[in-house]
Write a protein that holds these residues in place. Sequence first.
Motif, PDB file in Angstrom:
ATOM      1  N   GLU A   1      13.181  -5.564  14.602  1.00 52.81           N
ATOM      2  CA  GLU A   1      11.805  -5.727  15.090  1.00 52.81           C
ATOM      3  C   GLU A   1      11.321  -4.453  15.774  1.00 52.81           C
ATOM      4  OE1 GLU A   1       9.899  -8.236  14.329  1.00 52.81           O
ATOM      5  OE2 GLU A   1      11.579  -9.134  13.264  1.00 52.81           O
ATOM      6  N   PRO A   2      10.051  -4.158  15.641  1.00 51.82           N
ATOM      7  CA  PRO A   2       9.018  -4.983  15.034  1.00 51.82           C
ATOM      8  C   PRO A   2       8.949  -4.771  13.524  1.00 51.82           C
ATOM      9  CG  PRO A   2       8.011  -3.019  15.955  1.00 51.82           C
ATOM     10  CD  PRO A   2       9.489  -2.957  16.287  1.00 51.82           C
ATOM     11  N   ASP A   3       8.333  -5.716  12.842  1.00 49.68           N
ATOM     12  CA  ASP A   3       8.078  -5.579  11.408  1.00 49.68           C
ATOM     13  C   ASP A   3       6.773  -4.802  11.263  1.00 49.68           C
ATOM     14  OD1 ASP A   3       7.461  -5.745   8.747  1.00 49.68           O
ATOM     15  OD2 ASP A   3       7.385  -7.928   8.664  1.00 49.68           O
ATOM     16  N   TRP A   4       6.871  -3.498  10.982  1.00 47.00           N
ATOM     17  CA  TRP A   4       5.680  -2.671  10.860  1.00 47.00           C
ATOM     18  C   TRP A   4       5.319  -2.387   9.411  1.00 47.00           C
ATOM     19  CZ3 TRP A   4       7.956   1.377   8.515  1.00 47.00           C
ATOM     20  CH2 TRP A   4       9.218   1.775   8.933  1.00 47.00           C
ATOM     21  N   THR A   5       5.898  -3.163   8.469  1.00 41.28           N
ATOM     22  CA  THR A   5       5.608  -2.914   7.052  1.00 41.28           C
ATOM     23  C   THR A   5       4.137  -3.174   6.722  1.00 41.28           C
ATOM     24  OG1 THR A   5       6.398  -5.131   6.467  1.00 41.28           O
ATOM     25  CG2 THR A   5       7.973  -3.315   6.270  1.00 41.28           C
ATOM     26  N   GLY A   6       3.511  -4.173   7.366  1.00 44.96           N
ATOM     27  CA  GLY A   6       2.090  -4.434   7.121  1.00 44.96           C
ATOM     28  C   GLY A   6       1.232  -3.261   7.537  1.00 44.96           C
ATOM     29  N   ARG A   7       1.550  -2.658   8.678  1.00 46.63           N
ATOM     30  CA  ARG A   7       0.808  -1.493   9.165  1.00 46.63           C
ATOM     31  C   ARG A   7       0.986  -0.311   8.202  1.00 46.63           C
ATOM     32  NH1 ARG A   7       2.653   0.386  14.718  1.00 46.63           N
ATOM     33  NH2 ARG A   7       2.444  -1.833  15.031  1.00 46.63           N
ATOM     34  N   VAL A   8       2.186  -0.126   7.688  1.00 44.43           N
ATOM     35  CA  VAL A   8       2.429   0.964   6.733  1.00 44.43           C
ATOM     36  C   VAL A   8       1.588   0.752   5.478  1.00 44.43           C
ATOM     37  CG1 VAL A   8       4.154   2.007   5.217  1.00 44.43           C
ATOM     38  CG2 VAL A   8       4.730   1.510   7.597  1.00 44.43           C
ATOM     39  N   ARG A   9       1.557  -0.472   4.983  1.00 48.27           N
ATOM     40  CA  ARG A   9       0.759  -0.757   3.782  1.00 48.27           C
ATOM     41  C   ARG A   9      -0.728  -0.467   4.019  1.00 48.27           C
ATOM     42  NH1 ARG A   9       4.516  -5.219   3.493  1.00 48.27           N
ATOM     43  NH2 ARG A   9       5.915  -4.870   1.747  1.00 48.27           N
ATOM     44  N   ARG A  10      -1.234  -0.746   5.215  1.00 48.94           N
ATOM     45  CA  ARG A  10      -2.639  -0.495   5.527  1.00 48.94           C
ATOM     46  C   ARG A  10      -2.946   0.996   5.658  1.00 48.94           C
ATOM     47  NH1 ARG A  10      -1.624  -5.025   8.669  1.00 48.94           N
ATOM     48  NH2 ARG A  10      -1.407  -3.822  10.581  1.00 48.94           N
ATOM     49  N   LEU A  11      -1.951   1.823   5.975  1.00 45.72           N
ATOM     50  CA  LEU A  11      -2.173   3.268   6.117  1.00 45.72           C
ATOM     51  C   LEU A  11      -2.466   3.946   4.788  1.00 45.72           C
ATOM     52  CD1 LEU A  11       0.584   4.369   8.648  1.00 45.72           C
ATOM     53  CD2 LEU A  11      -1.874   4.346   9.026  1.00 45.72           C
ATOM     54  N   PHE A  12      -1.974   3.354   3.711  1.00 44.97           N
ATOM     55  CA  PHE A  12      -2.101   3.983   2.400  1.00 44.97           C
ATOM     56  C   PHE A  12      -3.040   3.158   1.522  1.00 44.97           C
ATOM     57  CE2 PHE A  12       2.116   5.091   4.019  1.00 44.97           C
ATOM     58  CZ  PHE A  12       2.080   6.467   3.906  1.00 44.97           C
ATOM     59  N   THR A  13      -3.939   3.843   0.795  1.00 39.84           N
ATOM     60  CA  THR A  13      -4.803   3.107  -0.123  1.00 39.84           C
ATOM     61  C   THR A  13      -3.992   2.610  -1.309  1.00 39.84           C
ATOM     62  OG1 THR A  13      -5.449   5.210  -1.136  1.00 39.84           O
ATOM     63  CG2 THR A  13      -6.925   4.288   0.539  1.00 39.84           C
ATOM     64  N   THR A  14      -3.019   3.393  -1.727  1.00 35.84           N
ATOM     65  CA  THR A  14      -2.067   2.951  -2.748  1.00 35.84           C
ATOM     66  C   THR A  14      -0.677   3.214  -2.186  1.00 35.84           C
ATOM     67  OG1 THR A  14      -2.017   5.114  -3.834  1.00 35.84           O
ATOM     68  CG2 THR A  14      -3.623   3.511  -4.668  1.00 35.84           C
ATOM     69  N   LEU A  15       0.233   2.341  -2.493  1.00 34.23           N
ATOM     70  CA  LEU A  15       1.590   2.486  -1.972  1.00 34.23           C
ATOM     71  C   LEU A  15       2.586   2.319  -3.118  1.00 34.23           C
ATOM     72  CD1 LEU A  15       3.206   2.946   0.639  1.00 34.23           C
ATOM     73  CD2 LEU A  15       3.347   0.476   0.869  1.00 34.23           C
ATOM     74  N   PRO A  16       2.991   3.448  -3.741  1.00 39.15           N
ATOM     75  CA  PRO A  16       3.961   3.350  -4.822  1.00 39.15           C
ATOM     76  C   PRO A  16       5.378   3.028  -4.324  1.00 39.15           C
ATOM     77  CG  PRO A  16       3.495   5.640  -4.352  1.00 39.15           C
ATOM     78  CD  PRO A  16       2.590   4.819  -3.478  1.00 39.15           C
TER      79      PRO A  16
END
Length: 130
Positions: free
Chosen positions: A92-107
């Motif tokens: 914790e914390p689960d910051w994967t949602g925040r990472v996804r929001r930082l990028f318009t596309t996430l390969p």
Amino acid sequence: MNSLDAVPAVRRIDTDRADLFAVDVVGHVSPADAENLFGLLEAAYLLHPMVDVLVRLVDYEDTDWAGLSPQTIERGKAKALEHVRRCATIGEPDWTGRVRRLFTTLPVEIRHFDAKDEQQAWTWLDARAL
């Protein structure tokens, strides 16, 4: 290092895969720790054009992003998009949602695992700690 020096918050984890970049992130991450992390990743990218990443958060407190230059952060993000295939975060914390929001596309394929499910993260990356 003398006893008054801070222990680094970012610590490498040896693994059985040369193309897996694995670290523990412990406590408070200072700007120097973040710079060190970016440097370690850059070295990994030189050795392996594509890498998987495992980040294990241990008693994580926070990261002092304000102490880093915006250029350093942007370069780190751009390099990750070029070189990282999969990223597992544990704890914790689960910051994967925040990472996804930082990028318009996430390969990059990114997954979070609770600390109790750490072995599943290692299995997902087909690796183990040494």
